[in-house]
Write a protein that holds these residues in place. Structure first.
Motif, PDB file in Angstrom:
ATOM      1  N   ASP A 166      -1.195  -1.179  -4.376  1.00  0.00           N
ATOM      2  CA  ASP A 166      -2.374  -0.321  -4.307  1.00  0.00           C
ATOM      3  C   ASP A 166      -1.904   1.081  -3.936  1.00  0.00           C
ATOM      4  OD1 ASP A 166      -4.056  -2.403  -4.883  1.00  0.00           O
ATOM      5  OD2 ASP A 166      -4.815  -2.648  -2.844  1.00  0.00           O
TER       6      ASP A 166
ATOM      7  N   GLU B  73       3.275   1.013 -10.260  1.00  0.00           N
ATOM      8  CA  GLU B  73       1.994   0.319 -10.112  1.00  0.00           C
ATOM      9  C   GLU B  73       1.631  -0.426 -11.397  1.00  0.00           C
ATOM     10  OE1 GLU B  73      -2.722   1.281  -9.283  1.00  0.00           O
ATOM     11  OE2 GLU B  73      -1.452   2.581 -10.502  1.00  0.00           O
TER      12      GLU B  73
ATOM     13  N   HIS C 124       0.875  -1.167   0.000  1.00  0.00           N
ATOM     14  CA  HIS C 124       0.000   0.000   0.000  1.00  0.00           C
ATOM     15  C   HIS C 124       0.912   1.217   0.000  1.00  0.00           C
ATOM     16  CE1 HIS C 124      -3.808  -2.128   0.623  1.00  0.00           C
ATOM     17  NE2 HIS C 124      -3.086  -2.976   1.332  1.00  0.00           N
TER      18      HIS C 124
END
Length: 232
Positions: free
Chosen positions: A54, A46, A30
């Motif tokens: 994420d 990403e 994250h």
């Protein structure tokens, strides 16, 4: 089941390198950044690891965004929370030219916000297998090591962070959560400059090794990226 890490300040420098290395090695990442619209390198990362990363918009100085992040995470547990986001402030400010508001901004980002984020997310860490919270500090926050003076804003913010990390390690001991202040070394980032001694890859690789090998009795200590103890 893969391990999960949340990283603040992941848009560049050490935060971006942390995100890359953990995603490469199969972790669920994250990655938090204050402004995703201009975080081209993080967006590219990403795209490279869509199943691992994420992205979250997070200005660590805004409590509303911290609460929103906590809601978005749902039932996610965090094996590792890395408080990396930081702010040096204006450089070269000598005694006689200090400004209250500029000092306050550095303290807000480097001292208050990491602890407030940890306060919001520590139940997720306590419920995980890894149970680790890392705070990126700096050797310039060591009072013992200060032989050159100056650096009032940044030095004091990291000294205060170290004290808070020590208290946090005691308060979370009962939950089995390990807490560590880390000095990343003098790193070739935007903050460290091109003449710094090590690359972001070397620094992050070293800090990851320190975190992976950390024993419970090391919680609340101040270590560099090679695992050496730094005096407060």
């Amino acid at each position: 089941m893969s391990e999960t890490v949340l990283i603040t300040g992941a848009g560049r420098g050490l935060g971006l390198e942390f995100a890359y290395q953990y995603a490469r090695d199969g972790w669920k990442v994250h990655a938090c950044c204050r402004d995703l619209t201009h975080a081209e390198d993080l967006l590219a990362l990403e795209a490279r690891f869509p199943d691992q990363i994420d992205l979250h918009t997070l200005d660590v100085n805004k409590d509303g965004q911290i609460k929103a992040l906590d809601r978005v995470l749902g039932d996610t547990t965090l094996d590792l929370l890395i408080n990396n986001a930081g702010y040096y402030g204006p450089k070269g400010v000598a005694f006689g030219s200090l400004e209250r508001e500029l000092w306050r901004q550095v303290l807000e980002t480097n001292t208050l916000s990491p602890i407030m984020l940890a306060q919001a997310l520590y139940p997720r860490v306590a419920a995980s297998q890894g149970k680790t919270i890392a705070f990126l500090s700096s050797k310039v926050g060591s009072i013992t090591d200060n032989s050159s003076g100056g650096g009032y804003y940044y030095r004091s913010s990291k000294t205060a962070l170290n004290q808070a990390v020590k208290s946090l390690s005691i308060d979370l001991e009962g939950a089995g959560v390990k807490v560590l202040a880390l000095h990343p070394g003098w790193v070739q980032t935007d903050m460290g400059g091109p003449n710094a001694l090590i690359t972001a890859e070397e620094s992050v690789r070293g800090m990851r090794t320190v975190l992976e090998n950390m024993e419970p009795n090391q919680s609340g200590t101040f270590l560099d990226y090679m695992g050496n103890l730094i005096e407060w």
